[in-house]
Design a protein around this motif. Sequence first.
Motif, PDB file in Angstrom:
ATOM      1  N   ARG A   1     -16.380   4.760   1.003  1.00 51.54           N
ATOM      2  CA  ARG A   1     -15.860   4.035  -0.160  1.00 51.54           C
ATOM      3  C   ARG A   1     -14.856   4.910  -0.886  1.00 51.54           C
ATOM      4  N   ASN A   2     -13.740   5.219  -0.219  1.00 52.16           N
ATOM      5  CA  ASN A   2     -12.729   6.069  -0.832  1.00 52.16           C
ATOM      6  C   ASN A   2     -11.512   5.244  -1.248  1.00 52.16           C
ATOM      7  N   CYS A   3     -10.452   5.920  -1.646  1.00 50.39           N
ATOM      8  CA  CYS A   3      -9.267   5.231  -2.161  1.00 50.39           C
ATOM      9  C   CYS A   3      -8.588   4.352  -1.104  1.00 50.39           C
ATOM     10  N   GLU A   4      -8.628   4.756   0.158  1.00 50.51           N
ATOM     11  CA  GLU A   4      -8.047   3.925   1.214  1.00 50.51           C
ATOM     12  C   GLU A   4      -8.893   2.673   1.447  1.00 50.51           C
ATOM     13  N   HIS A   5     -10.204   2.828   1.486  1.00 49.39           N
ATOM     14  CA  HIS A   5     -11.080   1.662   1.583  1.00 49.39           C
ATOM     15  C   HIS A   5     -10.784   0.676   0.444  1.00 49.39           C
ATOM     16  N   PHE A   6     -10.623   1.237  -0.754  1.00 47.31           N
ATOM     17  CA  PHE A   6     -10.392   0.417  -1.944  1.00 47.31           C
ATOM     18  C   PHE A   6      -9.138  -0.439  -1.812  1.00 47.31           C
ATOM     19  N   VAL A   7      -8.000   0.177  -1.457  1.00 50.39           N
ATOM     20  CA  VAL A   7      -6.752  -0.594  -1.416  1.00 50.39           C
ATOM     21  C   VAL A   7      -6.686  -1.542  -0.225  1.00 50.39           C
ATOM     22  N   THR A   8      -7.279  -1.150   0.912  1.00 46.80           N
ATOM     23  CA  THR A   8      -7.255  -2.074   2.055  1.00 46.80           C
ATOM     24  C   THR A   8      -8.152  -3.288   1.793  1.00 46.80           C
ATOM     25  N   GLU A   9      -9.225  -3.083   1.048  1.00 45.48           N
ATOM     26  CA  GLU A   9     -10.056  -4.232   0.681  1.00 45.48           C
ATOM     27  C   GLU A   9      -9.298  -5.173  -0.257  1.00 45.48           C
ATOM     28  N   LEU A  10      -8.526  -4.610  -1.184  1.00 43.46           N
ATOM     29  CA  LEU A  10      -7.718  -5.447  -2.077  1.00 43.46           C
ATOM     30  C   LEU A  10      -6.675  -6.247  -1.300  1.00 43.46           C
TER      31      LEU A  10
ATOM     32  N   GLY B   1      -4.247  18.252   3.079  1.00 47.07           N
ATOM     33  CA  GLY B   1      -5.379  17.955   3.947  1.00 47.07           C
ATOM     34  C   GLY B   1      -5.828  16.506   4.000  1.00 47.07           C
ATOM     35  N   TYR B   2      -5.245  15.627   3.217  1.00 48.48           N
ATOM     36  CA  TYR B   2      -5.638  14.211   3.240  1.00 48.48           C
ATOM     37  C   TYR B   2      -4.546  13.369   2.595  1.00 48.48           C
ATOM     38  N   GLN B   3      -4.732  12.057   2.616  1.00 49.37           N
ATOM     39  CA  GLN B   3      -3.815  11.142   1.945  1.00 49.37           C
ATOM     40  C   GLN B   3      -4.573  10.396   0.846  1.00 49.37           C
ATOM     41  N   HIS B   4      -3.904  10.271  -0.296  1.00 49.24           N
ATOM     42  CA  HIS B   4      -4.421   9.430  -1.377  1.00 49.24           C
ATOM     43  C   HIS B   4      -3.707   8.094  -1.258  1.00 49.24           C
ATOM     44  N   TRP B   5      -4.398   7.004  -1.590  1.00 52.33           N
ATOM     45  CA  TRP B   5      -3.845   5.658  -1.439  1.00 52.33           C
ATOM     46  C   TRP B   5      -3.865   4.914  -2.765  1.00 52.33           C
ATOM     47  N   ALA B   6      -2.849   4.086  -2.963  1.00 55.46           N
ATOM     48  CA  ALA B   6      -2.728   3.250  -4.160  1.00 55.46           C
ATOM     49  C   ALA B   6      -2.093   1.931  -3.741  1.00 55.46           C
ATOM     50  N   ILE B   7      -2.122   0.967  -4.636  1.00 55.54           N
ATOM     51  CA  ILE B   7      -1.484  -0.323  -4.374  1.00 55.54           C
ATOM     52  C   ILE B   7      -0.468  -0.581  -5.482  1.00 55.54           C
ATOM     53  N   TYR B   8       0.725  -0.996  -5.083  1.00 54.71           N
ATOM     54  CA  TYR B   8       1.808  -1.179  -6.046  1.00 54.71           C
ATOM     55  C   TYR B   8       1.631  -2.510  -6.784  1.00 54.71           C
ATOM     56  N   VAL B   9       1.691  -2.439  -8.138  1.00 51.02           N
ATOM     57  CA  VAL B   9       1.479  -3.642  -8.948  1.00 51.02           C
ATOM     58  C   VAL B   9       2.675  -3.989  -9.832  1.00 51.02           C
TER      59      VAL B   9
ATOM     60  N   LEU C   1       0.850  -1.184   0.000  1.00 53.90           N
ATOM     61  CA  LEU C   1       0.000   0.000   0.000  1.00 53.90           C
ATOM     62  C   LEU C   1       0.887   1.236   0.000  1.00 53.90           C
ATOM     63  N   ILE C   2       0.546   2.185  -0.850  1.00 59.05           N
ATOM     64  CA  ILE C   2       1.300   3.421  -0.976  1.00 59.05           C
ATOM     65  C   ILE C   2       0.411   4.568  -0.488  1.00 59.05           C
ATOM     66  N   GLU C   3       0.890   5.293   0.518  1.00 59.04           N
ATOM     67  CA  GLU C   3       0.185   6.443   1.075  1.00 59.04           C
ATOM     68  C   GLU C   3       0.836   7.714   0.533  1.00 59.04           C
ATOM     69  N   ILE C   4       0.044   8.555  -0.108  1.00 56.19           N
ATOM     70  CA  ILE C   4       0.544   9.748  -0.784  1.00 56.19           C
ATOM     71  C   ILE C   4      -0.037  10.984  -0.106  1.00 56.19           C
ATOM     72  N   ASP C   5       0.837  11.863   0.335  1.00 56.61           N
ATOM     73  CA  ASP C   5       0.393  13.085   1.007  1.00 56.61           C
ATOM     74  C   ASP C   5      -0.242  14.041   0.001  1.00 56.61           C
ATOM     75  N   ARG C   6      -1.395  14.526   0.358  1.00 56.64           N
ATOM     76  CA  ARG C   6      -2.080  15.583  -0.375  1.00 56.64           C
ATOM     77  C   ARG C   6      -2.375  16.697   0.617  1.00 56.64           C
TER      78      ARG C   6
ATOM     79  N   TYR D   1       5.483  10.449  -0.329  1.00 61.00           N
ATOM     80  CA  TYR D   1       4.740   9.204  -0.193  1.00 61.00           C
ATOM     81  C   TYR D   1       5.545   8.214   0.608  1.00 61.00           C
ATOM     82  N   ARG D   2       4.854   7.189   1.065  1.00 64.79           N
ATOM     83  CA  ARG D   2       5.504   6.136   1.854  1.00 64.79           C
ATOM     84  C   ARG D   2       4.785   4.815   1.634  1.00 64.79           C
ATOM     85  N   ILE D   3       5.491   3.742   1.845  1.00 64.42           N
ATOM     86  CA  ILE D   3       4.880   2.416   1.874  1.00 64.42           C
ATOM     87  C   ILE D   3       4.245   2.282   3.245  1.00 64.42           C
TER      88      ILE D   3
END
Length: 137
Positions: free
Chosen positions: A111-120, A20-28, A13-18, A74-76
């Motif tokens: 149902r945001n980007c963090e919910h999405f990647v943690t569910e994956l 006021g919030y963090q955007h999340w992605a998953i490394y593939v 999981l990759i946490e990206i600083d924005r 960003y950070r892992i």
Amino acid sequence: MPPIKREPKLGDLIEIDRFGYQHWAIYVGDGYVIHLAPPSEFAEASSSSFMSILTEFAEVRKDLLSKVVGNSNYRINNKYDEKYTPYPVNKILQRAEEMVGERQPYSVYSRNCEHFVTELRYNKAECAQVRILPSYF
């Protein structure tokens, strides 16, 4: 792109600083991430904003990590690994790749980007940052 302490591994999981919030992605792999992107995350990282609060749908996208991060830090952050057992990496990647291009319901609260990647990764949709959002949103 700011340096990180280690290269991401498949399924991280990759946490990206924005602002006021963090955007999340998953490394593939091969420099790419998959993420749930509301319209404010589409163009480039610099265009991100709280406008995502107003949208009802987001797209599952596969983009270069460098493009998603832009000038942000960003950070892992596999923060729930002690709480939940991650899926096997091949299953995480398969599930993520199958969703690319889908338009999905989006809610900053449920149902945001963090919910999405943690569910994956864990089969549990979790997001700690929604607990700290101001109540006027």
